[in-house]
Design a protein around this motif. Structure first.
Motif, mmCIF file in Angstrom:
data_model
loop_
_atom_site.group_PDB
_atom_site.id
_atom_site.type_symbol
_atom_site.label_atom_id
_atom_site.label_comp_id
_atom_site.label_asym_id
_atom_site.label_seq_id
_atom_site.Cartn_x
_atom_site.Cartn_y
_atom_site.Cartn_z
ATOM 1 N N CYS A 1 0.835 -1.055 -0.678
ATOM 2 C CA CYS A 1 -0.482 -0.146 0.179
ATOM 3 C C CYS A 1 0.689 1.338 -0.358
ATOM 4 C CB CYS A 1 -0.642 -0.495 1.028
ATOM 5 S SG CYS A 1 -1.736 1.481 1.224
ATOM 6 N N SER B 1 -2.918 -1.004 -3.322
ATOM 7 C CA SER B 1 -4.126 -0.037 -3.008
ATOM 8 C C SER B 1 -2.811 1.488 -3.088
ATOM 9 C CB SER B 1 -4.561 -0.332 -1.520
ATOM 10 O OG SER B 1 -3.385 -0.621 -0.543
ATOM 11 N N ILE C 1 -2.489 5.742 -1.009
ATOM 12 C CA ILE C 1 -3.194 7.009 -0.495
ATOM 13 C C ILE C 1 -2.178 8.469 -0.728
ATOM 14 C CG2 ILE C 1 -3.675 7.682 1.993
ATOM 15 C CD1 ILE C 1 -2.714 4.928 2.926
ATOM 16 N N LYS D 1 -6.892 4.830 -2.252
ATOM 17 C CA LYS D 1 -8.257 4.167 -0.997
ATOM 18 C C LYS D 1 -8.441 4.929 -0.110
ATOM 19 C CE LYS D 1 -9.449 -0.837 -0.744
ATOM 20 N NZ LYS D 1 -8.816 -2.044 -0.444
ATOM 21 N N GLY D 2 -7.852 5.785 -0.143
ATOM 22 C CA GLY D 2 -7.697 5.913 1.117
ATOM 23 C C GLY D 2 -7.616 8.032 0.996
ATOM 24 N N ASN E 1 -16.818 7.463 1.076
ATOM 25 C CA ASN E 1 -15.919 5.943 2.120
ATOM 26 C C ASN E 1 -14.645 6.459 1.822
ATOM 27 O OD1 ASN E 1 -16.377 5.467 -0.489
ATOM 28 N ND2 ASN E 1 -16.094 3.107 -0.439
ATOM 29 N N ARG E 2 -14.109 7.208 1.137
ATOM 30 C CA ARG E 2 -12.505 7.443 0.761
ATOM 31 C C ARG E 2 -11.671 8.670 1.830
ATOM 32 N NH1 ARG E 2 -14.270 6.046 -4.122
ATOM 33 N NH2 ARG E 2 -13.442 3.766 -5.227
ATOM 34 N N ARG F 1 -10.170 10.476 4.861
ATOM 35 C CA ARG F 1 -9.986 9.846 6.033
ATOM 36 C C ARG F 1 -9.257 10.714 6.672
ATOM 37 N NH1 ARG F 1 -12.802 6.698 4.741
ATOM 38 N NH2 ARG F 1 -12.588 4.396 5.221
ATOM 39 N N TYR G 1 -4.544 4.385 8.266
ATOM 40 C CA TYR G 1 -6.139 5.207 7.177
ATOM 41 C C TYR G 1 -7.485 4.395 7.415
ATOM 42 C CZ TYR G 1 -2.421 7.828 6.421
ATOM 43 O OH TYR G 1 -1.516 9.166 6.524
ATOM 44 N N ARG G 2 -7.509 3.219 8.060
ATOM 45 C CA ARG G 2 -8.854 2.837 8.186
ATOM 46 C C ARG G 2 -9.194 2.329 6.663
ATOM 47 N NH1 ARG G 2 -9.637 6.915 10.914
ATOM 48 N NH2 ARG G 2 -11.244 7.628 9.588
ATOM 49 N N LEU G 3 -8.954 1.699 5.884
ATOM 50 C CA LEU G 3 -8.863 1.358 4.175
ATOM 51 C C LEU G 3 -10.197 0.263 4.866
ATOM 52 C CD1 LEU G 3 -5.779 1.840 2.062
ATOM 53 C CD2 LEU G 3 -7.583 3.890 3.407
#
Length: 338
Positions: free
Chosen positions: A26, A57, A59, A103-104, A130-131, A133, A334-336
């Motif tokens: 990531c 993924s 960020i 994704k974040g 939902n992305r 953060r 980042y709570r993906l």
């Protein structure tokens, strides 16, 4: 015609076999932009992420891109979140491959707005769905005219100002993350901020910005020792995580961009490994994550070479530690969402 960020021909002069291509990554920090003099959009990023390493993924982190026009300056940064949310949706369609870009999303909101920043943050939440953060309020400042201050035009000691702290309180209330971008002589100020808000998840970008230009030119060893003393103050700040990367910018003073050939991964390791090793030893894999900082670091090296360097630096770490450094810590912080 808008040109790409860097000289692709120059970067292609050095190629290497991809090391450990099965490691899931990531990329915890990159940018996207379309500017008058350069661009780095989805197609450009995918050329890099598809260069051999397994990037699952990424960020996105704010970079003053695609701000809304004809609105109040405080709300204009929401345009960047809207822009990146669209890019992320395109990526999620799987049309351009399995990598989930952005994704974040880490956006910008001016914390010196104090309580008024809440409206901006709520707009980011709506735009980023939902992305979204959290935010980054870049605070890099130095008195030397040879060192460029952050793009947010911060004043000296901005992280200690009452209005900045008031904005941070709102961030705390809303449960959002805070990315810090400062220079190495400002780390002590960031430490105070982290201790004041232990409930805010904070991420220190680019090791806290060790400088190697202006008054620090030719003093790389001295800067490392100064940085080493400062970074240790963060050990007990359990809410702070460290992004491992961003050491190949011009301001870091290695001068890679001036060479006839770009660096190999071995050269990157030789010049920068002490920073990575120090942070991994101090904070552990649970509090560290790798980042490319592309396309900014692309002025010095290619994506494939950079991640090869990261893999060489961690060659002695355990499989579980590497999994955290390359992927899991970023996903956790980042709570993906899968």
């Amino acid at each position: 015609m808008v040109k790409k960020v860097t000289n692709e021909q120059w970067l292609s002069e050095v190629e290497e076999e991809i090391l450990d291509p099965s490691i899931a990554i990531c990329d915890a920090h990159h940018h996207l932009w379309w500017r008058e003099d350069s661009k780095y959009m989805l197609d450009d990023l995918l050329l890099d992420t598809n260069s051999g390493h397994r990037i699952v993924s990424t960020i996105f982190v704010e970079c003053n891109s695609m701000y809304q026009a004809n609105v109040d300056t405080s709300i204009a940064p929401v345009g960047e979140t809207e822009f990146v949310q669209g890019i992320a949706a395109i990526s999620a369609s799987n049309t351009f491959g399995p990598t989930r870009v952005a994704k974040g999303i880490v956006s910008f909101a001016d914390l010196t707005l104090g309580e008024r920043v809440r409206t901006v943050l709520e707009a980011h939440q709506q735009a980023g769905a939902n992305r979204f953060r959290g935010i980054r309020h870049a605070s890099g400042w130095h008195a030397s005219p040879e060192i460029r201050n952050s793009h947010t035009n911060p004043v000296e000691s901005i992280m200690s100002q009452d209005k900045f702290l008031a904005g941070m309180s709102v961030l705390n209330d809303m449960g959002l993350t805070f990315d810090a971008w400062c220079y190495h002589h400002q780390i002590s100020e960031f430490v105070k901020l982290a201790r004041t808000f232990p409930g805010v998840t904070m991420i220190l970008d680019h090791f806290g910005g060790p400088l190697g230009i202006g008054p620090y030119e030719g003093r790389l060893k001295e800067v490392f020792l100064e940085w080493k003393d400062n970074i240790q103050e963060l050990i007990d700040c359990k809410n702070v995580y460290i992004k491992l990367g961003g050491l190949n910018m011009k301001l870091n003073g290695h001068g890679w961009h001036k060479r006839s050939l770009p660096p190999t991964s071995d050269e990157l390791v030789g010049a920068t490994a002490p920073y990575y090793e120090e942070c991994i030893n101090l904070f552990g894999a649970d509090r560290c994550m790798f980042e490319s900082n592309f396309p900014v670091d692309k002025e010095s090296c290619s994506y494939a070479i950079l991640w090869n360097a990261f893999k060489k630096i961690t060659s002695r770490n355990s499989k579980i530690e590497r999994q955290k450094l390359f992927h899991d810590t970023a996903v956790k912080v980042y709570r993906l969402i899968d």
